[in-house]
Scaffold this active site. Structure first.
Site, PDB file in Angstrom:
ATOM      1  N   ASP A 109       7.753  -1.582  -6.727  1.00  0.00           N
ATOM      2  CA  ASP A 109       7.478  -0.153  -6.713  1.00  0.00           C
ATOM      3  C   ASP A 109       7.136   0.158  -8.168  1.00  0.00           C
ATOM      4  OD1 ASP A 109       7.574   2.566  -7.016  1.00  0.00           O
ATOM      5  OD2 ASP A 109       9.382   2.860  -5.825  1.00  0.00           O
ATOM      6  N   LYS A 145       2.396   9.094 -11.875  1.00  0.00           N
ATOM      7  CA  LYS A 145       3.207   8.822 -13.070  1.00  0.00           C
ATOM      8  C   LYS A 145       2.339   8.038 -14.052  1.00  0.00           C
ATOM      9  CE  LYS A 145       6.537   9.493  -9.805  1.00  0.00           C
ATOM     10  NZ  LYS A 145       6.237   9.691  -8.385  1.00  0.00           N
ATOM     11  N   TYR A 164     -17.683   8.759   1.874  1.00  0.00           N
ATOM     12  CA  TYR A 164     -16.654   8.356   2.843  1.00  0.00           C
ATOM     13  C   TYR A 164     -16.479   6.840   2.787  1.00  0.00           C
ATOM     14  CZ  TYR A 164     -14.209   8.494   7.374  1.00  0.00           C
ATOM     15  OH  TYR A 164     -13.279   8.404   8.381  1.00  0.00           O
ATOM     16  N   HIS A 218      17.574  17.055  -0.633  1.00  0.00           N
ATOM     17  CA  HIS A 218      17.609  17.780  -1.916  1.00  0.00           C
ATOM     18  C   HIS A 218      16.420  18.725  -2.105  1.00  0.00           C
ATOM     19  CE1 HIS A 218      15.188  15.155  -4.961  1.00  0.00           C
ATOM     20  NE2 HIS A 218      14.734  14.925  -3.763  1.00  0.00           N
ATOM     21  N   PHE A 257      14.018   4.236  -4.708  1.00  0.00           N
ATOM     22  CA  PHE A 257      13.773   5.668  -4.873  1.00  0.00           C
ATOM     23  C   PHE A 257      13.991   6.373  -3.530  1.00  0.00           C
ATOM     24  CE2 PHE A 257      10.986   9.444  -5.135  1.00  0.00           C
ATOM     25  CZ  PHE A 257      11.682  10.082  -6.133  1.00  0.00           C
ATOM     26  N   ASP A 258      14.225   7.685  -3.560  1.00  0.00           N
ATOM     27  CA  ASP A 258      14.617   8.360  -2.303  1.00  0.00           C
ATOM     28  C   ASP A 258      13.557   8.283  -1.210  1.00  0.00           C
ATOM     29  OD1 ASP A 258      13.103  10.171  -3.753  1.00  0.00           O
ATOM     30  OD2 ASP A 258      14.233  11.929  -3.122  1.00  0.00           O
ATOM     31  N   ALA A 268       5.626   2.746  -9.920  1.00  0.00           N
ATOM     32  CA  ALA A 268       5.292   4.088 -10.413  1.00  0.00           C
ATOM     33  C   ALA A 268       5.244   4.163 -11.949  1.00  0.00           C
ATOM     34  CB  ALA A 268       6.298   5.100  -9.866  1.00  0.00           C
TER      35      ALA A 268
HETATM   36  N1  F0G Z   1       8.743   5.351  -6.336  1.00  0.00           N
HETATM   37  C1  F0G Z   1       9.320   5.863  -7.429  1.00  0.00           C
HETATM   38  C2  F0G Z   1      10.091   4.978  -8.358  1.00  0.00           C
HETATM   39  C3  F0G Z   1       9.210   7.231  -7.682  1.00  0.00           C
HETATM   40  O1  F0G Z   1       9.802   7.741  -8.759  1.00  0.00           O
HETATM   41  C4  F0G Z   1       8.464   8.034  -6.786  1.00  0.00           C
HETATM   42  C5  F0G Z   1       8.326   9.458  -7.007  1.00  0.00           C
HETATM   43  C6  F0G Z   1       7.854   7.436  -5.667  1.00  0.00           C
HETATM   44  C7  F0G Z   1       8.025   6.083  -5.483  1.00  0.00           C
HETATM   45  C8  F0G Z   1       7.052   8.225  -4.674  1.00  0.00           C
HETATM   46  O2  F0G Z   1       5.835   8.582  -5.210  1.00  0.00           O
HETATM   47  O3  F0G Z   1       5.848  11.086  -5.376  1.00  0.00           O
HETATM   48  O4  F0G Z   1       3.728   9.796  -5.443  1.00  0.00           O
HETATM   49  O5  F0G Z   1       4.992   9.999  -3.346  1.00  0.00           O
HETATM   50  N2  F0G Z   1       9.002  10.082  -7.837  1.00  0.00           N
HETATM   51  C9  F0G Z   1       8.875  11.460  -8.205  1.00  0.00           C
HETATM   52  C10 F0G Z   1       9.955  11.808  -9.164  1.00  0.00           C
HETATM   53  C11 F0G Z   1       8.729  12.396  -7.080  1.00  0.00           C
HETATM   54  O6  F0G Z   1      10.108  13.002  -9.457  1.00  0.00           O
HETATM   55  O7  F0G Z   1      10.655  10.915  -9.663  1.00  0.00           O
HETATM   56  P1  F0G Z   1       5.069   9.953  -4.825  1.00  0.00           P
END
Ligand code: F0G
Length: 458
Positions: free
Chosen positions: A214, A257, A72, A449, A124-125, A216
């Site tokens: 960001d 990713k 922990y 979506h 990103f969304d 990823a």
């Molecule tokens: N930022 C970017 C650029 C992303 O592509 C994603 C996730 C996230 C943040 C959020 O990260 O999924 O670990 O919570 N993208 C995925 C996709 C879901 O299919 O492009 P997460």
């Protein structure tokens, strides 16, 4: 004769795939309300829905999992992860989270207040969701070139410095930070140049603002800098990463990713005040600071994954496979966001299904057709994903309407790429027969979506 390029690994474990019939797929997609997120994965032959959490780990990562320390507090796996992140990024403070959006949630809880304005490049969304749900505004400052899918420019993911400057000139007091997404997923997995990162830093400094990446797909971004930007061809991927992050104050990361793991995320920063602020939200939302929603074994695998993916041969194998698929689409004349980006092909659905009006969602229609054709599951990155305007509640038709075909890391072979390309060609060849799209029958207010229910028209 020059030896051909080949993968930097060999395969020692496999997962069998099941093919299905067209009749089965027609039934399944109907039962899923024409939403591909609602399909079961065993109803899918080749899954290109996402490259997130779908990669294969290496033997070294699996070995690290066995060594993970499930504590922990003070887990040694946490320190292994933290040291790796600091070595690659230069950021001293690290908070693990269970995935990328959780990192956004924790950090933005500290930084984003109502009415705030957060400029960036195609947020990103989930990033947009975490801003808008706090009654703040995400302002897209992506370069206009990104909107023309046929334009061949090397860094279509860039921030337009003029647009950014304008936001800051008008609303600097409302801006808590600037966010740069590397690579720019929504614009087509397009990279951001080092030059652009430097420019953003200079503008931020002029207004006394901080910058978050960001991150990823930061390794893919580094690969494109190495191969497309002058002065980087002889640098290692790790050196390029270090320089990229030198222009940021902190990062949010989806480790699913470019971390090469199936679940995980983190926040990293050079600023103690951000760390202190985020800590307060990590504990109630994610867990104690030395695990933040991750198992010890998963942190250990992530540490190895970050190291492995920032080696040239790993990232080159990955990008070359995506480029292989792109070359097939070129052969068949299928339009996609050019030049191909890092993790996916983004098919320009507006151009393929040009008889279908925006209101009937061409990219979603194309995704459905491709699934029915061959069991290949893609993902709409277009008008449905864009949600409604938070003020007017109108659909947002201002962006691109793309079908994204993501390539999972170290999962499929180039034979699978050939199947994807052939399936797309078959749909493309009968595109003039596809004259009606879909209509929304049920949707949520934010991030619709994932759960939207659709009906096929015509
Ligand atoms: N930022 C970017 C650029 C992303 O592509 C994603 C996730 C996230 C943040 C959020 O990260 O999924 O670990 O919570 N993208 C995925 C996709 C879901 O299919 O492009 P997460």
């Amino acid at each position: 004769m020059e030896l051909p390029f080949a993968e930097s690994y060999k395969i020692k474990m496999v997962e069998p795939l099941r093919k299905s019939t067209r009749e089965e797929r027609e039934q399944w997609i109907k039962e899923a309300d024409y939403n591909l997120f609602q399909l079961k994965s065993d109803q899918v032959y080749i899954d290109c829905l996402t490259d997130s959490g779908t990669g294969a780990m290496s033997d070294r990562q699996w070995a690290a999992m066995m060594m993970g320390d499930e504590s922990y507090a003070g887990s040694s796996s946490f320190f292994q992860l933290k040291d790796t992140i600091t070595r690659i990024t230069g950021f001293e403070y690290v908070i693990p989270t269970h995935q990328g959006r959780a990192a956004e949630n924790v950090l933005f809880s500290h930084l984003v207040k109502a009415d705030a304005v957060v400029p960036g490049n195609s947020h990103f969304d989930t990033t947009k969701g975490h801003i808008e749900s706090r009654k703040a505004f995400a302002v897209d400052c992506t370069v206009d070139e990104a909107k023309d899918t046929q334009l061949e420019v090397p860094f279509k993911g860039n921030v337009d410095p003029k647009k950014l400057e304008k936001v800051l000139a008008e609303k600097a007091e409302l801006v808590p930070f600037i966010i740069v997404t590397i690579t720019n997923n929504t614009a087509g997995g397009q990279p951001v140049s080092m030059q652009n990162l430097r420019e953003v830093r200079a503008i931020a400094d002029r207004y006394g603002k901080r910058v978050i990446f960001d991150s990823a797909r930061f390794v893919e971004n580094a690969y494109f800098i190495r191969t497309r930007e002058e002065g980087y061809a002889d640098k290692s991927i790790k050196e390029i990463c270090k320089e990229m992050f030198s222009y940021a104050d902190g990062m949010t990361m989806s480790s699913k990713k470019d971390g090469l793991v199936n679940m995980g995320g983190f926040i990293a920063t050079r600023h103690e005040d951000w760390y202190e602020g985020a800590k307060k939200f990590c504990i109630p939302f994610e867990g104690f600071l030395t695990y933040g929603g991750m198992n010890g074994r998963d942190m250990a695998a992530l540490a190895v994954g970050l190291d492995e993916n920032t080696e040239l041969e790993t990232i080159e194998t990955r990008i070359r496979q995506v480029q292989y698929l792109a070359a097939k689409l070129d052969e068949y004349g299928i339009p996609y966001q050019r030049p191909v980006g890092g993790h996916a092909l983004f098919i320009d659905a507006d151009r393929v299904l040009d008889q279908i009006p925006k209101e009937e969602f061409p990219a979603q229609t194309l995704a459905i057709e491709l699934y029915i054709e061959a069991g290949v599951r893609g993902c709409e990155i277009g008008y449905i994903l864009a949600d409604r305007d938070p003020v007017t509640r109108e659909n947002r038709f201002g962006g691109l309407d793309l079908l994204r075909l993501c390539i999972a890391r170290r999962v499929y072979t180039n034979n699978h790429m050939d199947v994807i390309a052939a399936a797309l060609k078959n749909v493309y060849d009968r595109r003039h027969e596809i004259t009606r799209g879909v209509k929304i029958v049920w949707e949520t207010e934010l991030m619709r979506h994932f759960t939207v229910k659709l009906e096929r028209l015509g």
